[in-house]
Design an enzyme around this catalytic site. Structure first.
Site, PDB file in Angstrom:
ATOM      1  N   GLU A  45       0.827  -1.207   0.000  1.00  0.00           N
ATOM      2  CA  GLU A  45       0.000   0.000   0.000  1.00  0.00           C
ATOM      3  C   GLU A  45       0.866   1.263   0.000  1.00  0.00           C
ATOM      4  OE1 GLU A  45      -2.636   0.726   3.328  1.00  0.00           O
ATOM      5  OE2 GLU A  45      -3.201   2.675   2.510  1.00  0.00           O
ATOM      6  N   ASP A 110       9.759   5.487  15.232  1.00  0.00           N
ATOM      7  CA  ASP A 110       9.677   6.923  14.985  1.00  0.00           C
ATOM      8  C   ASP A 110      10.118   7.646  16.258  1.00  0.00           C
ATOM      9  OD1 ASP A 110       9.065   9.489  14.274  1.00  0.00           O
ATOM     10  OD2 ASP A 110       6.893   9.229  14.273  1.00  0.00           O
ATOM     11  N   ASP A 112      10.566  11.456  17.731  1.00  0.00           N
ATOM     12  CA  ASP A 112      10.206  12.824  17.388  1.00  0.00           C
ATOM     13  C   ASP A 112      10.642  13.760  18.507  1.00  0.00           C
ATOM     14  OD1 ASP A 112       7.943  14.141  15.320  1.00  0.00           O
ATOM     15  OD2 ASP A 112       8.411  15.282  17.126  1.00  0.00           O
ATOM     16  N   ARG A 164      11.897  17.391  12.499  1.00  0.00           N
ATOM     17  CA  ARG A 164      12.448  17.322  13.855  1.00  0.00           C
ATOM     18  C   ARG A 164      12.496  15.906  14.382  1.00  0.00           C
ATOM     19  NH1 ARG A 164       6.773  19.508  16.280  1.00  0.00           N
ATOM     20  NH2 ARG A 164       5.619  18.105  14.953  1.00  0.00           N
ATOM     21  N   GLY A 165      12.662  14.944  13.496  1.00  0.00           N
ATOM     22  CA  GLY A 165      12.705  13.585  13.999  1.00  0.00           C
ATOM     23  C   GLY A 165      13.405  12.658  13.047  1.00  0.00           C
ATOM     24  N   HIS A 167      13.235   8.410  11.447  1.00  0.00           N
ATOM     25  CA  HIS A 167      12.543   7.125  11.330  1.00  0.00           C
ATOM     26  C   HIS A 167      13.562   6.016  11.166  1.00  0.00           C
ATOM     27  CE1 HIS A 167       9.002   9.504   9.363  1.00  0.00           C
ATOM     28  NE2 HIS A 167       9.016   9.637  10.671  1.00  0.00           N
ATOM     29  N   ASP A 313       7.859   6.778  19.648  1.00  0.00           N
ATOM     30  CA  ASP A 313       6.409   6.873  19.511  1.00  0.00           C
ATOM     31  C   ASP A 313       5.897   5.441  19.332  1.00  0.00           C
ATOM     32  OD1 ASP A 313       3.804   7.156  18.743  1.00  0.00           O
ATOM     33  OD2 ASP A 313       4.172   8.808  17.356  1.00  0.00           O
ATOM     34  N   HIS A 322       0.492   0.237   9.929  1.00  0.00           N
ATOM     35  CA  HIS A 322       0.764   1.661  10.115  1.00  0.00           C
ATOM     36  C   HIS A 322       1.492   2.211   8.885  1.00  0.00           C
ATOM     37  CE1 HIS A 322       0.898   4.967  13.039  1.00  0.00           C
ATOM     38  NE2 HIS A 322       1.820   5.403  12.203  1.00  0.00           N
ATOM     39  N   LEU A 323       1.123   3.414   8.496  1.00  0.00           N
ATOM     40  CA  LEU A 323       1.774   4.042   7.340  1.00  0.00           C
ATOM     41  C   LEU A 323       2.876   4.973   7.826  1.00  0.00           C
ATOM     42  CD1 LEU A 323      -1.625   4.812   5.721  1.00  0.00           C
ATOM     43  CD2 LEU A 323       0.125   3.468   4.567  1.00  0.00           C
TER      44      LEU A 323
END
Lengths: 416, 511
Positions: A45, A110, A112, A164-165, A167, A313, A322-323
């Site tokens: 997806e 993630d 952040d 500001r983060g 992945h 997170d 989750h996208l």
């Protein structure tokens, strides 16, 4: 503090970026693990965010060319990558509901900066500077080595989130296949900072004053010097009244907390380093090996964790469906490209030096005028810009993954 | 009736290892415990089919209701063992006087029949797995140590014993990972290595040492590996069964039974009342026998919980009686009906004892004894803050006083029939975790009254005008109002079938 809003990220700019710079081929190699498209790509997806917050879910593509064509024709502000489904996502409506389930997905994390708002003193909210990046750098170092050491995963890709983060995408076969329950378990294993703003002590990971679990003991080692440099010296977290009051809340011995409170109230000029030394010398006054001393030493370790341990997170990592924003997308507010980051060089990474889409197009203009390549398809124009080292990094990463897949396929063949 | 595919699903990943003990036994069921790898392949009469299923269902329903009732695992074990003894005894191999083969065959058959009944939706599968794994755990813990060893060595759990050198190498880490393991007992403790994905529960709680994807499980946590293996093989098998099930659709003898079985489970705790169903729920005055139906349709979770406890225990402690009794009074139960209701509910005790100890109590709450005060029903605030429930108490606010797991089970058992699904839970639990218990309760009200048209509620409307729940009676009154409006909009037809009537029928399967 610097969040200069870069020159407008207009639809025209984005279109030029997708047409000429976005490394579609590298992205597909990376999520597909092989050269020829497999279900890892065709059943994957993609969710596109269009102008005016129109959100287009369950998109999927057969080839790199179709992928690029679609992105260029819809010209999204950004797009996200989701799971590999049992059925092609675009056929979701015609499939039986039960037959449409997420099967595989990179394990993602993630981090952040906003989760650090209670501990950083240099910036707030959307702001980020080189100084607060040190929190992210510490988190990356700890997570990267923990995951490699404890879970044995090898294919980790760190990607700057554009503002500001950061992945993390893990593409090992086992990680791809984790169930939601297993993802929740890994989050439980990693997450340490818990409790809302009404909870002073956010680190509760040991039984009484017993030693830390081995994984956190291991994480603590690099965090001790980091605490000194970042929390005490640079951020000076215990300078303000609120700052040192927070620290005192974390000291289990009421008497010592009271002694320090009086001392610090009297002397306004004591730096965070002085205050931490004050705490240490108070602890030294207690009897060696006494329960008080043991509990205070445990509390000091917990404080170091509370201020420096990665704050992830959790919800992002727990579910296969989750996208997460694709690498090399452009952050609409900053114009910066979400580039892969080498965890070995994380300390040198400066979010303010990441190329913006405007800057890249300017670089490209120069190249094209000098070379005068009119009308040609610009499949890999990124090679002529400062995007190149970042795309190269993704290519190397994808190559290692493809090697791994090839090797395990060959091994499977030999078993016959 | 079981497909080859289902069997194939079991055979993967069970590569035989050297050193595994093979028991060549003439017995069909050499062990008391069963992993249900192989379906029964024999003729079964339709009567036996049904009995095996219903008897097992009684036990699973008991386990579910234990979750709902917030019982500790020890209590659950006691209750479940008692229920098992009654409906599905399973004796150890040393018990010579019993029909071991018969008992074990019944256990085997019942399990596989219920698989058929519960494989059909994710919701049912999830609940079935949860109840079955609990049953397995109860039996595992009560199994004779020696027989359990034999059972374990009869199958391959694919664990690797950690050798001496490796154990010594990681001594510090292994000790730190098991804070309750004393250093002097370290030499004796055995460790097993498995891929971490096989013990997610231990990983989540950091109860093992992890290295390179391997979890080092101390022998005291070994059961975790076994339970997880049981769970994942059952989950896989249920999915395989679900895919194979359409071929069974044509069997007109079996499908109705299976449908009934799964609905009975969904209807939740079986009702022990055989009183007259079907009385109209629209009249203003409430009769004792209407309360079961009202509870099912209109009560907030706190009152449902009290009601179910009362039905189950046929008794209730003081604060529970107070909370529930006053609620019923305000709901419209007259003193005569209240006496009848409590008398009938306390069916374990004699007439004499009731008159002496409880009649006064009920009359007192109606202001007919003592200082003759007109007591009001407790508000959410009071329920949340006053008279904290102790062990054995069933009053209080489930959103606040239940553990997370139990609350989720309770919600699903209580409101599944009104449209609440497990996908609603994260939102509710989020409110609970941030201690907004009334928000959680209000959200449940909205979900269970969702729909379109008259008599339904949209998200955000709460119990009317966006208000959230502040009083259990407000919840129930609003729910009844909505139902009334709905019925009137349909032409005030009293013949409109009520959910409660269908549910009553389903519950009979269990009762």
């Amino acid at each position: 503090m610097s969040t200069e809003e870069v020159e407008g990220v207009t639809p025209e700019v984005m279109l030029a970026f997708y047409r000429r710079l976005y490394p579609f081929k590298s992205i597909v190699n990376w999520i597909n693990h092989e050269h020829t498209p497999t279900k890892l790509f065709t059943h994957r997806e993609f969710a596109l965010t269009l102008e005016r917050d129109v959100y287009l879910r369950y998109q999927c593509f057969e080839t790199v060319e179709e992928f690029k064509k679609k992105v260029c024709s819809l010209n999204p502000t950004r797009f996200e990558i989701g799971p590999v489904y049992s059925v092609k996502p675009k056929d979701k409506k015609s499939a039986r509901q039960q037959a449409f389930t997420p099967l595989q997905r990179e394990l993602v994390f993630d981090i952040d900066m906003t989760d650090y708002d209670t501990v950083r003193t240099c910036c707030k909210e959307a702001g980020i500077c080189k100084r607060c990046w040190a929190f992210i750098a510490a988190a990356v170092r700890v997570l990267d080595s923990s995951i490699r050491d404890q879970f044995g995963y090898k294919h980790l890709l760190w990607v700057y989130s554009g503002r500001r983060g950061i992945h993390l995408w893990i593409s090992d076969k086992e990680a791809m296949e984790l169930t939601d329950e297993q993802r929740k378990a890994i989050v439980g294993w990693i997450a340490v900072i818990q409790g809302g703003k009404d909870m002073h002590k956010k680190v509760n990971v040991r039984q009484g004053t017993k030693p830390l679990p081995p994984s956190l003991q291991m994480a603590l080692e690099p965090l001790v010097p980091c605490f000194g440099d970042l929390i005490l010296a640079d951020q000076d977290c215990f300078k303000s009244d609120d700052g040192w009051e927070d620290l005192l809340h974390l000291i289990p011995d009421k008497n010592i907390a009271e002694i320090l409170r009086r001392k610090w109230n009297k002397d306004d000029g004591r730096s965070s380093e002085d205050k931490w030394d004050d705490l240490k010398s108070e602890i030294k006054k207690t009897d060696k090996g006494s329960p008080t001393r043991v509990s205070l030493q445990a509390a000091m370790e917990d404080i170091i964790l509370q201020y420096t341990y990665p704050r992830i997170d959790a919800e992002v990592s727990k579910h296969r469906n989750h996208l997460l924003k694709a690498p090399f997308c452009v952050h609409p507010k900053t114009g910066r490209v979400c580039v892969p980051v080498d965890p070995q060089l994380i300390d040198d990474f400066d979010p303010e030096k990441v190329p913006t889409v405007g800057q890249l197009l300017k670089e490209l203009d120069k190249v094209v005028t000098t070379q005068d390549m009119e009308g040609a398809e610009h499949h890999s124009d990124w090679e002529k810009t400062s995007l190149k080292p970042h795309v190269d990094m993704l290519d190397r990463h994808a190559m290692a993954l493809m090697d791994q897949v090839r090797r395990s396929k060959r091994a499977a063949d030999l078993s016959w | 009736m079981f497909s080859n595919r289902e069997r194939a699903a079991f055979s993967d990943g069970t590569v035989k290892r050297e050193g595994q003990v093979y028991k060549h036994s003439t017995l069909k069921y050499p062990h008391r415990l069963n992993f249900y790898d192989r379906p029964p392949l024999e003729d079964v009469t339709i009567e036996e089919f049904e009995t095996c299923a219903i008897d097992r269902l009684r036990i699973l329903a008991e386990i579910e209701s234990s979750f709902v009732r917030n019982r500790s695992f020890e209590e659950l074990k006691t209750v479940t063992n008692a229920q098992c003894l009654k409906y599905l005894p399973l004796h150890s191999s040393t018990a010579t006087s019993e029909d071991l083969e018969g008992e074990r065959r019944k256990d085997h058959l019942g399990h596989f029949i219920l698989r058929l009944a519960f494989c059909r939706s994710e919701e049912l599968r999830r609940r079935f797995v949860k109840a079955e794994i609990t049953l397995f755990r109860v039996r595992y813990e009560s199994d004779d140590t020696k027989e359990r060893e034999e059972f374990l060595s009869s199958r391959d759990f694919d664990w690797i014993a950690v050798d001496k050198d490796e154990k010594e190498k990681f001594r510090r880490e292994l000790l730190a990972a098991s804070p309750n393991l004393k250093a002097e007992l370290f030499e004796k403790e055995k460790f097993y290595k498995v891929k971490w994905t096989r013990v997610p529960d231990l990983v989540e709680k950091r109860r093992v040492f992890l290295k390179g994807g391997w979890a080092y499980v101390p022998s005291r946590e070994q059961s975790s590996i076994i339970f997880q293996a049981f769970q994942s093989s059952l989950e896989r098998a249920l999915e395989a069964t679900a895919r194979a099930l359409p071929r069974l659709d044509e069997d007109t003898r079996i499908m109705p039974i299976l449908n009934n079985l799964s609905q009975g489970f969904l209807a939740g705790v079986p009702s022990e009342w055989s009183g007259n169903d079907g009385s109209s729920a629209n009249g203003e005055a409430i009769k004792a026998e209407m309360i079961d139906d009202l509870a099912r349709k209109h009560f907030p979770l706190c009152m449902k919980n009290l009601h179910d406890n009362l039905r189950r225990d046929r008794h209730m402690k003081h604060y529970g009686r107070l909370q529930y009794g006053l609620f019923l009074k305000v709901l419209g139960l007259s003193i005569e009906e209240a006496i009848a209701f409590w008398r009938k509910s306390f069916s374990k005790i004699t007439e004499d004892k009731f008159n002496k100890e409880y009649r006064y109590n009920v009359r007192h709450s109606y202001g007919l004894e003592g200082k003759r005060a007109n007591y009001a029903a407790k508000s959410c605030q009071q329920i949340l803050m006053n008279d904290q429930p102790g062990p054995g108490d069933s009053h209080g606010c489930p959103y606040r006083h239940f553990s997370e797991d139990n609350l989720q089970s309770a919600l699903l058992a209580a409101y599944s029939h009104q449209g609440l699904t497990s996908s609603d839970l994260p939102e509710i639990m989020h409110a609970v975790k941030s201690q907004h218990y009334h928000v959680a309760c209000t959200r449940v009200f909205e979900i269970t009254h969702a729909g379109s048209g008259v008599g339904t509620v949209k998200k955000g409307e709460g119990v009317g005008g966006g208000e959230s729940v502040t009083h259990p009676n407000q919840y129930a009154a609003r729910s009844r109002e909505l139902e009334k409006a709905k019925i009137e909009s349909l032409g005030g037809n009293d013949d409109v079938p009520m959910k409660g009537e269908e549910g009553g029928g389903d519950a009979m399967v269990l009762g």
